[in-house]
Design an enzyme around this catalytic site. Sequence first.
Site, PDB file in Angstrom:
ATOM      1  N   TYR A   1       4.438   5.704   4.758  1.00 44.86           N
ATOM      2  CA  TYR A   1       3.313   5.088   5.447  1.00 44.86           C
ATOM      3  C   TYR A   1       3.061   3.674   4.957  1.00 44.86           C
ATOM      4  CZ  TYR A   1       0.163   5.741   1.414  1.00 44.86           C
ATOM      5  OH  TYR A   1      -0.434   5.671   0.178  1.00 44.86           O
TER       6      TYR A   1
ATOM      7  N   LYS B   1       6.621   4.564  -0.706  1.00 42.91           N
ATOM      8  CA  LYS B   1       5.242   4.794  -0.228  1.00 42.91           C
ATOM      9  C   LYS B   1       5.231   6.058   0.622  1.00 42.91           C
ATOM     10  CE  LYS B   1       1.209   2.176   1.361  1.00 42.91           C
ATOM     11  NZ  LYS B   1       0.276   2.532   0.308  1.00 42.91           N
TER      12      LYS B   1
ATOM     13  N   GLU C   1      -0.715   2.236 -12.934  1.00 44.22           N
ATOM     14  CA  GLU C   1      -1.439   1.818 -11.718  1.00 44.22           C
ATOM     15  C   GLU C   1      -2.589   2.802 -11.519  1.00 44.22           C
ATOM     16  OE1 GLU C   1       1.027   2.198  -8.192  1.00 44.22           O
ATOM     17  OE2 GLU C   1       1.946   4.037  -8.919  1.00 44.22           O
TER      18      GLU C   1
ATOM     19  N   LEU D   1       4.133   1.924  -7.335  1.00 45.29           N
ATOM     20  CA  LEU D   1       4.283   1.407  -5.967  1.00 45.29           C
ATOM     21  C   LEU D   1       4.186  -0.127  -6.029  1.00 45.29           C
ATOM     22  CD1 LEU D   1       4.392   2.338  -2.917  1.00 45.29           C
ATOM     23  CD2 LEU D   1       2.074   1.424  -2.875  1.00 45.29           C
TER      24      LEU D   1
END
Length: 293
Positions: free
Chosen positions: A36, A152, A184, A208
């Site tokens: 996505y 992702k 993250e 990511l």
Amino acid sequence: MAEPLPQCYLNGDYVALSDARISPLDRGFLFGDSVYEVLPVFAGRMFLFREHFDRLARSLREIRVENPHTHQEWRAILEQLIVRNGGGDMYVYLQVTRGAEFGRNHAFPVPAVKPTVFVMASPLPVLTEEQRAAGFAAITVQDFRWGRCDIKSTALLANVLMKQQAADAGAYEALIVRDGEVLEGSSTSVFIVANGVLVTPPNSHRILPGTTRDATLSLATNVMPVEIRSISLDELRAADEVWISAATRDVLPVTSVDAAPIGSGKPGPAWLRLREAFARLRQQLADTPVYEP
Ligand SMILES: Cc1ncc(COP(=O)(O)O)c(C=O)c1O
């Protein structure tokens, strides 16, 4: 969270979101076999279009799904959806799954089936001036995700559980720690400011590659020295400032971690400068002509 906007795009058609249907045999549903993107739109203009669609192309390549559209086709699909939903500020969510076969088999269908393409638009999350001025609380969580966090993927169960852990603790974000390194947030990139230097971890299979992270780094180079290196948990706790970034929220200040204040416990001066730089960038975008297909 505000409700999504009424019109969506599904496999070639613009339809009311309330009427959109996909098969329960879709591999996105059965296996999380899908990727996505989330892309912000300001004054009807898409922000960082190329970066988002380069990353989508990379995610699709990594899971071996043929990209159903060129960048130009994607742009036209999204522009049309933005217009159909009234333009202005919003964000676009898009998902591409490997598609649906008649049955459930882990290995890819042979011959390949048509990927499912779904795109919807939603209002941007509203963060009040008071919230930004107070900053946001974060907790730390140990990483229990898979080994390819650079894709992702919509297989986000670990991220969902981490975010809920933060919500249960009255915090806004969960910062993910592996082997003593801060990687993250559950849906954000992370930065610290220490001794006047902005630091963020390097991209790897554990992280990511954030589009807002990269935009922040390029804006910050005019303002302060930047280092890309790992951040230890101790450094996080001792930092002068901690920031998180994501496409729909640009850069936000984290003012406490695990209930202990970061720096003065208030958003710091470096964040304020970056925030202004982001506002200028958005204004520049709003001043450009709207794309016409
Ligand atoms: C795990 C994770 N890291 C970082 C980000 C930030 O990426 P971007 O700035 O492209 O929104 C996201 C956004 O969804 C994310 O889910």
